[in-house]
Structure formats: C-alpha cells, structure tokens
Motif scaffolding. Structure first.
Motif, PDB file in Angstrom:
ATOM      1  N   ALA A  32      41.955  68.844  64.911  1.00  0.00           N
ATOM      2  CA  ALA A  32      42.412  67.989  64.617  1.00  0.00           C
ATOM      3  C   ALA A  32      42.906  66.893  63.472  1.00  0.00           C
ATOM      4  CB  ALA A  32      43.359  66.945  65.887  1.00  0.00           C
ATOM      5  N   VAL A  33      42.293  66.091  63.274  1.00  0.00           N
ATOM      6  CA  VAL A  33      41.999  64.731  62.717  1.00  0.00           C
ATOM      7  C   VAL A  33      42.064  65.387  61.426  1.00  0.00           C
ATOM      8  CG1 VAL A  33      40.741  62.691  61.652  1.00  0.00           C
ATOM      9  CG2 VAL A  33      41.017  63.034  64.565  1.00  0.00           C
ATOM     10  N   VAL A  34      41.288  66.694  60.843  1.00  0.00           N
ATOM     11  CA  VAL A  34      40.916  66.877  59.457  1.00  0.00           C
ATOM     12  C   VAL A  34      42.512  67.094  59.031  1.00  0.00           C
ATOM     13  CG1 VAL A  34      40.202  68.073  58.365  1.00  0.00           C
ATOM     14  CG2 VAL A  34      38.763  66.976  60.108  1.00  0.00           C
ATOM     15  N   VAL A  35      43.053  68.020  60.040  1.00  0.00           N
ATOM     16  CA  VAL A  35      44.307  68.854  58.786  1.00  0.00           C
ATOM     17  C   VAL A  35      45.592  67.647  58.786  1.00  0.00           C
ATOM     18  CG1 VAL A  35      46.576  69.914  60.282  1.00  0.00           C
ATOM     19  CG2 VAL A  35      44.091  70.571  61.240  1.00  0.00           C
ATOM     20  N   VAL A  36      45.610  66.856  59.774  1.00  0.00           N
ATOM     21  CA  VAL A  36      46.223  65.391  59.728  1.00  0.00           C
ATOM     22  C   VAL A  36      46.004  64.628  58.366  1.00  0.00           C
ATOM     23  CG1 VAL A  36      47.227  63.514  60.585  1.00  0.00           C
ATOM     24  CG2 VAL A  36      47.247  65.148  62.044  1.00  0.00           C
ATOM     25  N   TYR A  37      44.517  64.336  58.702  1.00  0.00           N
ATOM     26  CA  TYR A  37      44.298  64.207  57.024  1.00  0.00           C
ATOM     27  C   TYR A  37      44.572  64.364  55.837  1.00  0.00           C
ATOM     28  CZ  TYR A  37      41.092  60.787  54.715  1.00  0.00           C
ATOM     29  OH  TYR A  37      40.569  59.656  53.811  1.00  0.00           O
ATOM     30  N   ARG A  38      43.934  65.722  55.693  1.00  0.00           N
ATOM     31  CA  ARG A  38      44.164  66.482  54.425  1.00  0.00           C
ATOM     32  C   ARG A  38      46.101  66.616  54.453  1.00  0.00           C
ATOM     33  NH1 ARG A  38      44.510  71.760  54.937  1.00  0.00           N
ATOM     34  NH2 ARG A  38      44.130  72.409  52.881  1.00  0.00           N
ATOM     35  N   LYS A  39      46.964  66.583  55.167  1.00  0.00           N
ATOM     36  CA  LYS A  39      48.438  66.768  55.211  1.00  0.00           C
ATOM     37  C   LYS A  39      48.551  65.231  54.478  1.00  0.00           C
ATOM     38  CE  LYS A  39      49.340  69.945  58.263  1.00  0.00           C
ATOM     39  NZ  LYS A  39      51.254  70.302  59.103  1.00  0.00           N
ATOM     40  N   TRP A  40      48.239  64.583  55.043  1.00  0.00           N
ATOM     41  CA  TRP A  40      48.327  62.714  54.278  1.00  0.00           C
ATOM     42  C   TRP A  40      47.965  62.431  53.053  1.00  0.00           C
ATOM     43  CZ3 TRP A  40      44.684  58.980  53.560  1.00  0.00           C
ATOM     44  CH2 TRP A  40      44.740  57.316  53.543  1.00  0.00           C
ATOM     45  N   SER A  41      46.473  63.522  52.659  1.00  0.00           N
ATOM     46  CA  SER A  41      45.956  62.829  51.574  1.00  0.00           C
ATOM     47  C   SER A  41      46.666  63.165  50.354  1.00  0.00           C
ATOM     48  CB  SER A  41      44.490  63.612  52.028  1.00  0.00           C
ATOM     49  OG  SER A  41      43.615  62.712  52.625  1.00  0.00           O
ATOM     50  N   TYR A  42      47.357  64.918  50.500  1.00  0.00           N
ATOM     51  CA  TYR A  42      48.265  65.518  49.765  1.00  0.00           C
ATOM     52  C   TYR A  42      49.456  65.057  49.179  1.00  0.00           C
ATOM     53  CZ  TYR A  42      45.245  69.816  49.077  1.00  0.00           C
ATOM     54  OH  TYR A  42      44.306  71.078  48.561  1.00  0.00           O
ATOM     55  N   ARG A  43      49.534  64.556  50.291  1.00  0.00           N
ATOM     56  CA  ARG A  43      50.804  63.539  50.506  1.00  0.00           C
ATOM     57  C   ARG A  43      51.082  62.348  49.357  1.00  0.00           C
ATOM     58  NH1 ARG A  43      51.873  63.485  55.369  1.00  0.00           N
ATOM     59  NH2 ARG A  43      52.020  61.408  55.939  1.00  0.00           N
TER      60      ARG A  43
END
Length: 257
Positions: free
Chosen positions: A217-228
């Motif tokens: 769950a943390v990785v999914v959120v962090y991936r989106k945050w990183s791209y944004r």
C-alpha cells in the motif's frame, strides 16, 4: 554462481556499511543479482540487530529506552546512513515548492537544507517512538519484527525500483535501471521471497501478511507521489522509500503486538 555471489557482495558494498574493498565485474547479470540480494541484506541486518537485542535483554539490565536508541542507531550504522541521506535530499527537494525541474535540481544538490534537517529529526523520533512502544508491549515479538521489517522494507524498495521509470536519463539510478534484466530480477526475487516467506510463516508469524499488505500500500502511494512531484524514480527517492517503509512497518508492528 559467480555472478550471483558477486551480486550479493555488490549489494553489501552499495547498500550497507560493510567495507568490502574489492573490485567486482559490473555486468548485467551481477547487477541484477545485486538488486535481487537487497532483501537478503535487510534480513541479515535485522538478524544481527535482533541477536544483539536478545543478548542485551538476556544478560544485562538495559532499559527499554536505551535499547530502543541502540537499535535505531544500529539501523543507521548498518546502512551507512545511505537511505537517510536520500530521505534528507527528498525532503529538501519536495519542500522547495518548485516545479519538477527545480525539485530534481535540489535533489542533486549535496548540501543539506533546513527541511532536510527537520525531516530527518522527525523521522528518527517517530522510528524511536514506535520501536520503544513495541518493545514495551512485547519483547519477544519485538525480536521477530526486528528481523522482518528490514527484509520487507527492502522488498518494497525492489518493487518500486522494478516498476518505476527514472526521473532522468543520467545518474546512478538510471545506469542501474538500464543494466538490470527485469525479467530475471523478478524471477530471482520471487523465488527468494517465496522461500524466506515460507520459512517465516512456518513459525506461525501471521502478522507477516499484514506487514506485506502495508508495504504494498505504501509503495503504491509513493509511486504516484513520485511521478507527480519528480516525474519518476531516483536513487535518493529509492533510499527515502526504504526509511518511510521502515517507519510505517514499525507503526504496523506496534498495532499488531
């Protein structure tokens, strides 16, 4: 086997403080094995810390607070502060409130700013607090979590590395991303993950499932945050994720005890 052993030693060189002073062949296979060995490095670090904690709890009158401080300091020492350095740079870059290009420039700046200092102090205090509370609530369970959390956190780092594009075409992260054979890395990592997870589950530690679910769950959120905010992955962002995962997993462990 030669590439596998070299990759394992490369992982110690790049992701820990262990001073392996030897030049290894940096080819696609050895670099792929280097990343596949990342969770094993976490498992080894966690085992050493857990063993040290067991000895101190069994043969000394050390307080829970002092033991917690030693564990957190040990986590920093064993990684050589590498992931913390990435977290500092990430904080400075994100809170610069610039566009993606500006944030990437700050991310590459070796100087430490005020937001980096505030970020690392907050992170270490949270980790210390969670470790201390977990230790107070269950010492025996705590020893298991000391082993599991670095292992699972590095699995999350591996998932992030495999599934993300780099934010720029230059730099160490871009070089390693280009060298890694993704299909082989996924296969190697899946086999290691299955074997080690089966061993943990054999002992009846079912909270392992909860920790893994939180990690994903943390990785999914962090991936989106990183791209944004950064347009992709970098070495600093990968290291920062490792620190964030450990804090979130310690919080989860505290709630599971």
């Amino acid at each position: 086997m030669k590439n596998a052993s070299q990759g394992f030693l490369l992982a110690w060189q790049f992701f820990s403080f262990v001073p392996i002073k030897k030049q290894f062949d940096m080819n696609k296979s050895s670099i792929t094995w280097m990343y596949a060995s990342l969770p094993l490095i976490g498992l080894a670090i966690g085992s050493l810390l857990s063993g040290g904690a067991y000895v101190l709890m069994s043969y000394s009158d050390i307080s829970d607070l002092l033991l917690s401080i030693l564990l957190v300091v040990g986590m920093v020492i064993f990684t050589g502060g590498l992931h913390l350095d990435g977290f500092i740079d990430m904080c400075d870059a994100f809170f610069s409130y610039g566009d993606k290009e500006k944030r990437l420039q700050v991310l590459d700046d070796p100087r430490t700013g005020a937001f980096g200092v505030l970020g690392i102090v907050s992170l270490l205090l949270l980790k210390l607090g969670f470790v201390y509370e977990a230790l107070v609530q269950g010492q025996l369970a705590m020893l298991v979590y000391i082993v599991m959390i670095p292992y699972i956190a590095r699995i999350g780092m591996l998932v992030y590395f495999v599934t993300m594009n780099t934010s720029k075409q230059t730099g160490l992260a871009a070089y390693f991303k280009a060298q890694v054979v993704t299909k082989q890395l996924v296969i190697y990592s899946a086999v290691l993950f299955t074997l080690l997870s089966a061993a943990l589950l054999y002992t009846g530690i079912y909270s392992f499932f909860i920790l893994v679910a939180v990690m994903f769950a943390v990785v999914v959120v962090y991936r989106k945050w990183s791209y944004r905010n950064f347009g992709g992955m970098s070495g600093d962002l990968l290291g920062a994720l490792g620190e964030i995962l450990e804090v979130m997993l310690w919080l989860t462990a505290l709630l599971c005890i």
